[in-house]
Design a protein around this motif. Structure first.
Motif, PDB file in Angstrom:
ATOM      1  N   SER A  48      -1.952   9.792  13.099  1.00  0.00           N
ATOM      2  CA  SER A  48      -1.062  10.936  12.949  1.00  0.00           C
ATOM      3  C   SER A  48      -0.151  10.754  11.738  1.00  0.00           C
ATOM      4  O   SER A  48       0.056  11.682  10.947  1.00  0.00           O
ATOM      5  CB  SER A  48      -0.234  11.114  14.223  1.00  0.00           C
ATOM      6  OG  SER A  48       0.801  12.034  14.026  1.00  0.00           O
ATOM      7  N   SER A  49       0.378   9.568  11.592  1.00  0.00           N
ATOM      8  CA  SER A  49       1.261   9.274  10.466  1.00  0.00           C
ATOM      9  C   SER A  49       0.522   9.412   9.134  1.00  0.00           C
ATOM     10  O   SER A  49       1.020  10.026   8.190  1.00  0.00           O
ATOM     11  CB  SER A  49       1.831   7.859  10.628  1.00  0.00           C
ATOM     12  OG  SER A  49       2.614   7.508   9.530  1.00  0.00           O
ATOM     13  N   SER A  52      -0.335  13.092   8.497  1.00  0.00           N
ATOM     14  CA  SER A  52       0.872  13.818   8.094  1.00  0.00           C
ATOM     15  C   SER A  52       1.184  13.592   6.620  1.00  0.00           C
ATOM     16  O   SER A  52       1.492  14.542   5.891  1.00  0.00           O
ATOM     17  CB  SER A  52       2.072  13.380   8.948  1.00  0.00           C
ATOM     18  OG  SER A  52       1.901  13.755  10.287  1.00  0.00           O
ATOM     19  N   LYS A  53       1.102  12.332   6.184  1.00  0.00           N
ATOM     20  CA  LYS A  53       1.380  12.009   4.779  1.00  0.00           C
ATOM     21  C   LYS A  53       0.380  12.675   3.845  1.00  0.00           C
ATOM     22  O   LYS A  53       0.756  13.275   2.837  1.00  0.00           O
ATOM     23  CB  LYS A  53       1.352  10.496   4.561  1.00  0.00           C
ATOM     24  CG  LYS A  53       2.555   9.772   5.101  1.00  0.00           C
ATOM     25  CD  LYS A  53       2.422   8.285   4.896  1.00  0.00           C
ATOM     26  CE  LYS A  53       3.504   7.549   5.668  1.00  0.00           C
ATOM     27  NZ  LYS A  53       3.280   6.111   5.699  1.00  0.00           N
ATOM     28  N   LYS A  57       2.111  17.808   6.072  1.00  0.00           N
ATOM     29  CA  LYS A  57       2.676  18.552   7.204  1.00  0.00           C
ATOM     30  C   LYS A  57       2.654  17.651   8.428  1.00  0.00           C
ATOM     31  O   LYS A  57       1.895  16.680   8.487  1.00  0.00           O
ATOM     32  CB  LYS A  57       1.906  19.850   7.471  1.00  0.00           C
ATOM     33  CG  LYS A  57       0.459  19.669   7.898  1.00  0.00           C
ATOM     34  CD  LYS A  57      -0.210  21.019   8.149  1.00  0.00           C
ATOM     35  CE  LYS A  57      -1.639  20.848   8.632  1.00  0.00           C
ATOM     36  NZ  LYS A  57      -2.285  22.130   8.915  1.00  0.00           N
ATOM     37  N   ASP A  58       3.505  17.976   9.391  1.00  0.00           N
ATOM     38  CA  ASP A  58       3.613  17.166  10.596  1.00  0.00           C
ATOM     39  C   ASP A  58       2.371  17.331  11.466  1.00  0.00           C
ATOM     40  O   ASP A  58       2.020  18.451  11.838  1.00  0.00           O
ATOM     41  CB  ASP A  58       4.870  17.562  11.371  1.00  0.00           C
ATOM     42  CG  ASP A  58       5.070  16.680  12.591  1.00  0.00           C
ATOM     43  OD1 ASP A  58       4.920  15.450  12.464  1.00  0.00           O
ATOM     44  OD2 ASP A  58       5.369  17.223  13.671  1.00  0.00           O
ATOM     45  N   PRO A  60       1.238  16.297  15.042  1.00  0.00           N
ATOM     46  CA  PRO A  60       1.773  15.705  16.266  1.00  0.00           C
ATOM     47  C   PRO A  60       0.784  14.734  16.911  1.00  0.00           C
ATOM     48  O   PRO A  60      -0.426  14.819  16.698  1.00  0.00           O
ATOM     49  CB  PRO A  60       2.014  16.914  17.170  1.00  0.00           C
ATOM     50  CG  PRO A  60       1.134  17.979  16.657  1.00  0.00           C
ATOM     51  CD  PRO A  60       0.934  17.721  15.195  1.00  0.00           C
TER      52      PRO A  60
END
Length: 175
Positions: A48-49, A52-53, A57-58, A60
């Motif tokens: 997820s991290s 996101s990077k 965008k986030d 979850p």
């Protein structure tokens, strides 16, 4: 005991899995990572991290406990009381592409249980399976969409995933 992935290789494998997920997923669709307790949750958080990077965008992530969905829960051979933990998914899974994350795909039984648990929580657009290690020995017709390392471990061998968050080191071994 033979080390098949060290910490550098695990990091590289997760990076490759992230890239594959991004290339296979249309950018206009919502995705989320959900890990099967216990090491799948750690890998889902890492994925997820990274997602996101790279996507800006986030993305979850959540944790799924499959204890009550296991097909061996009421096995007559079982003598231990199962330890039920929490499922922690703080978002709506409806219409999302769920990247279901586990450490090792072996028989397919844990994945089947996880899919049953997810369906009880909502109606995702799709469920895609991402695993760090894919090994032979399937008992159910389940395959990983994203597999980091394919192992030819014999059924008598144990594939053990250790992660720094739970075990103090990143390493995959075969005993």
């Amino acid at each position: 005991m033979k080390v098949i992935l060290d910490s550098k290789q695990i990091k590289q494998t997760l990076n490759e899995l992230t890239d594959k997920i991004i290339s296979d997923t249309p950018h206009n669709l919502n995705i989320a990572a959900i890990g099967i307790r216990s090491r799948g949750e750690i890998l889902a958080q890492r994925l997820s991290s990274q997602l996101s990077k790279k996507l800006g965008k986030d993305i979850p992530f959540g944790t799924l406990d499959i204890t009550l969905y296991r097909d061996d829960l009421n096995s007559p051979q079982g003598t231990e009381q199962p330890q039920v933990r929490t499922t922690e998914i703080g978002f709506d899974i409806d219409d999302k592409i769920i990247i279901l994350v586990d450490d090792v795909l072996y028989t397919g039984r844990s994945t089947r249980a996880a899919m049953d648990a997810l369906i009880d929580l909502g109606r995702p657009r799709a469920i895609k399976l991402a695993v760090l290690v894919d090994r032979a020995g399937r008992e159910f017709p389940i395959q990983a969409d994203y597999a980091g390392y394919k192992s030819d471990a014999e059924p008598s061998n144990l594939v053990q995933v250790n992660l720094v968050e739970s075990d103090g080191k990143d390493e995959v071994t075969i005993d």
